[in-house]
Scaffold this active site. Structure first.
Site, mmCIF file in Angstrom:
data_model
loop_
_atom_site.group_PDB
_atom_site.id
_atom_site.type_symbol
_atom_site.label_atom_id
_atom_site.label_comp_id
_atom_site.label_asym_id
_atom_site.label_seq_id
_atom_site.Cartn_x
_atom_site.Cartn_y
_atom_site.Cartn_z
ATOM 1 N N GLY A 1 37.923 23.480 41.271
ATOM 2 C CA GLY A 1 38.891 24.294 41.979
ATOM 3 C C GLY A 1 38.203 25.444 42.696
ATOM 4 N N CYS A 2 38.924 26.041 43.639
ATOM 5 C CA CYS A 2 38.333 27.121 44.437
ATOM 6 C C CYS A 2 38.078 28.369 43.595
ATOM 7 C CB CYS A 2 39.222 27.437 45.635
ATOM 8 S SG CYS A 2 40.963 27.724 45.246
ATOM 9 N N TYR A 3 39.104 28.828 42.883
ATOM 10 C CA TYR A 3 38.904 30.002 42.029
ATOM 11 C C TYR A 3 37.828 29.761 40.965
ATOM 12 C CZ TYR A 3 43.103 32.466 43.790
ATOM 13 O OH TYR A 3 44.034 33.128 44.565
#
EC number: 1.2.1.38
Length: 342
Positions: free
Chosen positions: A147-149
């Site tokens: 995921g990005c985070y």
């Protein structure tokens, strides 16, 4: 020349994949799928790639997974959709890089609790964070793109937890551009609501929280208490993460910087900044993760800051980095570009 299919090619991650792959010398995009836009010219939906590679000739297709015959497939589909697609491609022996969260968890109960979906069963997937799992990625058939985070958060704290020099409680405060919410507009991402505004969301219940936690626990080889709160910024791209942890021992800032430089010394896409302040413009449209800060307060709290482009290192760029590793290409191929600053 290897061939590529993009399943779910109308969103921001699909668009970013096309843009990066236009500059990749070792692959050619053969299929881009979409149910709702099947039959439309690719460049009608993504005009920014007009005249690049073979894109003027491509149309969106509504293909069943069984009819895909390329060397590599990027699944840029919403969570849940990959559960129906990836097992078929896996059975066919096609290399899959899945940008959803569907195969990031070995603990399926954790996935089901945080995503609210019933999982269809494990397959032999590898978590696609190259700086940690490069050797496993080389041998993978299915890669679960992070995921990005989690990408920015994990990379910001990996050296500290790996060296066991911080206490078990770690707090991440992340701020993301609006593109992280996807191509479909919502009340939250509507321009009048996000412009000149800043606010948190899902204060303690964001689905990326357990993903960050499990990966840091893997590096620490013990349980941790990881907290994560995201915020929405009135910018298009980027994630700025501020990580807080407490040092177990009295250690100086210079020693901390040295630990980070040693940990990432062979990682082209991770840049350590000793004195410069980290910002979003330094990584915009690039596959870099910039890490800096390393300030220690009088209570022994260390603050580390990371910045990534959520659509590149946080999604499509990292997916292509994973493809490069898997296929034996130059890891930097298609990604050798700095941030667009200003």
């Amino acid at each position: 020349m290897k061939t590529v299919s993009i399943i779910g090619g109308t969103g921001y991650t699909g668009s970013e994949l096309l843009g990066i792959l236009a500059n990749h010398k070792d692959v050619e995009v053969k299929n881009v799928t979409s149910r709702k836009d099947s039959g439309k010219k690719l460049t009608k939906i993504h005009p920014q790639v007009k005249n690049l590679k073979n894109y003027n000739e491509l149309e969106f297709k509504n293909l069943n997974p069984e009819n895909i015959d390329t060397d590599i497939v990027f699944c840029a589909t919403p969570h849940g959709a990959s559960l129906k697609i990836v097992p078929i491609l896996h059975e066919m022996g096609i290399n899959v890089i899945d940008l959803s969260g569907d195969y990031r968890f070995e603990d399926l109960e954790m996935y089901e609790a945080w995503y609210g979906l019933k999982h269809t069963g494990k397959i032999n997937s590898v978590y696609g964070l190259p700086e940690i799992y490069r050797e496993k990625i080389k041998k993978a058939n299915v890669i679960a793109n992070p995921g990005c985070y989690p990408t920015g958060a994990i990379l910001s704290m990996a050296p500290l937890v790996s060296n066991d020099i911080v206490e078990e409680r770690i707090i991440f405060d992340s701020k993301s551009g609006v593109s992280g919410a996807g191509v479909e507009a919502t009340e939250t991402t509507h321009f009048p609501n996000v412009n000149e505004n800043l606010g948190p969301y899902k204060l303690t219940k964001h689905r990326h929280s357990p993903e960050i936690g499990k990966e840091l626990e893997y590096l620490a080889e013990k349980s941790l208490k990881v907290s994560f709160t995201p915020h929405l910024l009135p910018v298009t791209r980027g994630i700025l993460t501020t990580a807080h942890a407490f040092l177990k021992e009295d250690i100086g800032r210079a020693d901390i910087v040295e630990i980070y430089e040693e940990f990432y010394k062979n990682e082209f896409f991770v840049r350590i900044y000793d004195e410069e302040m980290i910002s979003l413009t330094g990584v915009r449209s690039s596959n870099f993760c910039d890490i800096g800060g390393f300030e220690i307060d009088r209570f022994g709290r260390i603050v580390v800051v990371s910045a990534i482009d959520n659509l590149v290192k946080g999604a499509s760029g990292q997916a292509i980095q994973n493809m490069n590793i898997l296929m034996g290409f130059d890891e930097k191929e298609g990604l050798n570009i700095g941030g667009l600053r200003p």
